[in-house]
Design a protein around this motif. Structure first.
Motif, short mmCIF file in Angstrom:
data_model
loop_
_atom_site.label_atom_id
_atom_site.label_comp_id
_atom_site.label_asym_id
_atom_site.label_seq_id
_atom_site.Cartn_x
_atom_site.Cartn_y
_atom_site.Cartn_z
N PHE A 130 -7.49 -34.88 20.75
CA PHE A 130 -8.80 -33.94 20.59
C PHE A 130 -9.48 -34.37 19.38
N VAL A 131 -8.33 -35.14 17.79
CA VAL A 131 -9.17 -35.81 17.06
C VAL A 131 -9.84 -37.26 17.83
N ARG A 132 -9.23 -38.42 18.81
CA ARG A 132 -9.78 -39.49 18.93
C ARG A 132 -11.14 -39.00 19.91
N ALA A 133 -10.84 -37.88 20.81
CA ALA A 133 -11.87 -37.14 21.47
C ALA A 133 -13.32 -36.94 20.15
N LEU A 134 -13.23 -36.30 19.09
CA LEU A 134 -13.94 -36.00 18.44
C LEU A 134 -14.55 -36.90 17.53
N MET A 135 -13.54 -38.46 17.94
CA MET A 135 -14.12 -39.16 17.44
C MET A 135 -15.27 -40.23 18.30
N VAL A 136 -14.52 -39.75 19.01
CA VAL A 136 -15.49 -41.01 19.82
C VAL A 136 -16.76 -40.45 20.55
N HIS A 137 -16.41 -38.48 21.01
CA HIS A 137 -17.79 -37.78 22.09
C HIS A 137 -18.93 -37.54 20.98
N CYS A 138 -18.04 -37.01 20.08
CA CYS A 138 -18.74 -35.82 19.13
C CYS A 138 -19.67 -36.51 17.61
N ARG A 139 -19.32 -37.98 17.28
CA ARG A 139 -19.39 -38.58 16.73
C ARG A 139 -18.76 -37.95 15.09
N LEU A 140 -17.96 -37.99 15.23
CA LEU A 140 -16.97 -37.43 14.13
C LEU A 140 -16.35 -38.33 13.19
N PRO A 141 -17.14 -38.51 11.62
CA PRO A 141 -16.81 -39.81 11.07
C PRO A 141 -15.00 -40.50 10.75
N PRO A 142 -15.32 -41.67 10.84
CA PRO A 142 -13.85 -42.10 11.27
C PRO A 142 -12.97 -41.48 9.58
N GLN A 143 -13.70 -41.83 8.38
CA GLN A 143 -12.24 -41.42 7.50
C GLN A 143 -12.35 -39.41 7.58
N ALA A 205 -4.76 -42.86 0.27
CA ALA A 205 -6.18 -43.39 0.22
C ALA A 205 -6.43 -45.17 0.24
N ILE A 206 -5.11 -45.46 -0.34
CA ILE A 206 -5.55 -47.32 -0.44
C ILE A 206 -4.92 -47.78 0.47
N ALA A 207 -4.31 -47.35 1.54
CA ALA A 207 -4.10 -47.90 2.99
C ALA A 207 -5.44 -47.04 3.15
N MET A 208 -6.56 -46.67 3.66
CA MET A 208 -7.43 -46.33 4.36
C MET A 208 -8.75 -47.57 3.77
N GLU A 209 -8.60 -47.55 2.27
CA GLU A 209 -9.54 -48.47 1.80
C GLU A 209 -9.61 -49.62 1.84
N ALA A 210 -8.27 -49.99 1.92
CA ALA A 210 -8.11 -51.56 2.43
C ALA A 210 -8.08 -51.63 4.22
N ARG A 211 -8.54 -51.14 4.77
CA ARG A 211 -8.46 -50.91 6.32
C ARG A 211 -10.00 -51.00 6.11
N GLY A 212 -10.73 -50.67 5.34
CA GLY A 212 -12.00 -50.41 5.06
C GLY A 212 -13.40 -49.57 5.85
#
Length: 258
Positions: A130-143, A205-212
Motif C-alpha cells: 500500500f505504501v509503495r503504491a502511494l509512492m508510485v501512483h500518488c506521489r507520496l514523498p519518499p521521506q 534518521a541517520i540512515a535515511m540521510e545517508a541514503r540521500g
C-alpha cells in the motif's frame, strides 16, 4: 498464471481496493436503511470468507469493537431518545416496530457495516504494498514513505523488546512472568521502551540521510503494485453490486415512478 483462492484479493492493487472501500463507506454512511446495511455486512462477509479464506471467528472478533460502538448508538437512541429528525423520518419508512427502534437498529448496523468494510481493506492489503503504491501512483514523498516502513518495523520490535524486558525482570525476581502484564509492570516499561524508540528513531534518521532521502531526486520503487485487468474487473463488479443494492433499496421504498 492467475492467482487462486485467498490470493485473488491480495493480488489486487491496494489503491483499487481503497477506492472501492471509500465508495462503499460513503454509501453506508449516506444511505440510512437497515436492509442496505445488512446487505453490506453480508456481501463483505461472504467475500472475505470465500475469496480471502478468512475465518468467520476472526471476522466476529474484529467486529466486537464496532459492535460496542454501535451498541452505544442503540442504547443512546432507545434510552435517552436522542435521534435526529432525519433519522426518525427515514426510519419511519422501514418495517420495524417503531421509528425510534428502527433508527437505533440502523445506526447499530451502520457502525458494523463500516467496520466490515474497514476489515476487508485491512485483511486483504499488505501495508508495504500500500505504501509503495502511494509512492508510485500518488506521489507520496519518499521521506514519508520510508518513515512509514520504519514505523511498521518498529512496532514488532517494540513488542519483542518489551517481552525481553519482562523475561529479564522475571528471571531476576525468580518467578514466572505473567501472561498479561499488570498496570504497575506496564507503567514501568514505558520509560525504557520510550528510550528504545528514541534510539531507533535517531539511527533511522541517520540512515535515511545517508541514503540521500533529503534530496529531491527521482527514485526507483521496487515491487510497486501496478494496475492490471483484474483491478478494473474488481472495480466494475464492486460498483455494479453497490448499484444493485441501492436500486433494491429505492424500489423497496417505492421511489421509482410507476
Amino acid at each position: 498464471m492467475a492467482p487462486a483462492g485467498g490470493d485473488v484479493l491480495k493480488s489486487l492493487n491496494p489503491l483499487t481496493k481503497l477506492a472501492v472501500c471509500i465508495l462503499w463507506l460513503a454509501a453506508a454512511v449516506l444511505i440510512f436503511d437497515p436492509w442496505f446495511q445488512c446487505a453490506v455486512i453480508v456481501i463483505t462477509g461472504i467475500v472475505l470468507i470465500v475469496l480471502n479464506r478468512t475465518s468467520p471467528l476472526v471476522i466476529l472478533g474484529l467486529m466486537v469493537p464496532f459492535s460496542l460502538f454501535g451498541f452505544g448508538f442503540l442504547t443512546t437512541a432507545l434510552l435517552f431518545r436522542k435521534e435526529s429528525d432525519f433519522a426518525l423520518r427515514v426510519a419511519g419508512e422501514t418495517p420495524f416496530a417503531s421509528a425510534a427502534f428502527s433508527a437505533s437498529i440502523t445506526l447499530f448496523l451502520r457502525a458494523v457495516s463500516c467496520g466490515m468494510i474497514s476489515a476487508f481493506f485491512a485483511l486483504t492489503t499488505d501495508p508495504g504494498a500500500f505504501v509503495r503504491a502511494l509512492m508510485v501512483h500518488c506521489r507520496l514523498p519518499p521521506q514519508i514513505g520510508y518513515s512509514l516502513f520504519t514505523a511498521m518495523q518498529l512496532v514488532p520490535d517494540l513488542a519483542a523488546e518489551a517481552q525481553q524486558m519482562r523475561l529479564a525482570r522475571a528471571m531476576k525476581l525468580g518467578r514466572v512472568p505473567r501472561r498479561i502484564p499488570g498496570p504497575v509492570e506496564a507503567f514501568s516499561l514505558c520509560v525504557p521502551l520510550l528510550a528504545f524508540a528514541i534510539r531507533r528513531a535517531g539511527r533511522t534518521a541517520i540512515a535515511m540521510e545517508a541514503r540521500g532521502l533529503a534530496a529531491n531526486a527521482p527514485r526507483t520503487v521496487m515491487n510497486a503494485p501496478a494496475f492490471q485487468e483484474r483491478d478494473f474487473a474488481f472495480l466494475s463488479i464492486a460498483a455494479a453490486s453497490l448499484t444493485a443494492c441501492i436500486v433494491a433499496v429505492m424500489a423497496d421504498r417505492g421511489l421509482f415512478p410507476s
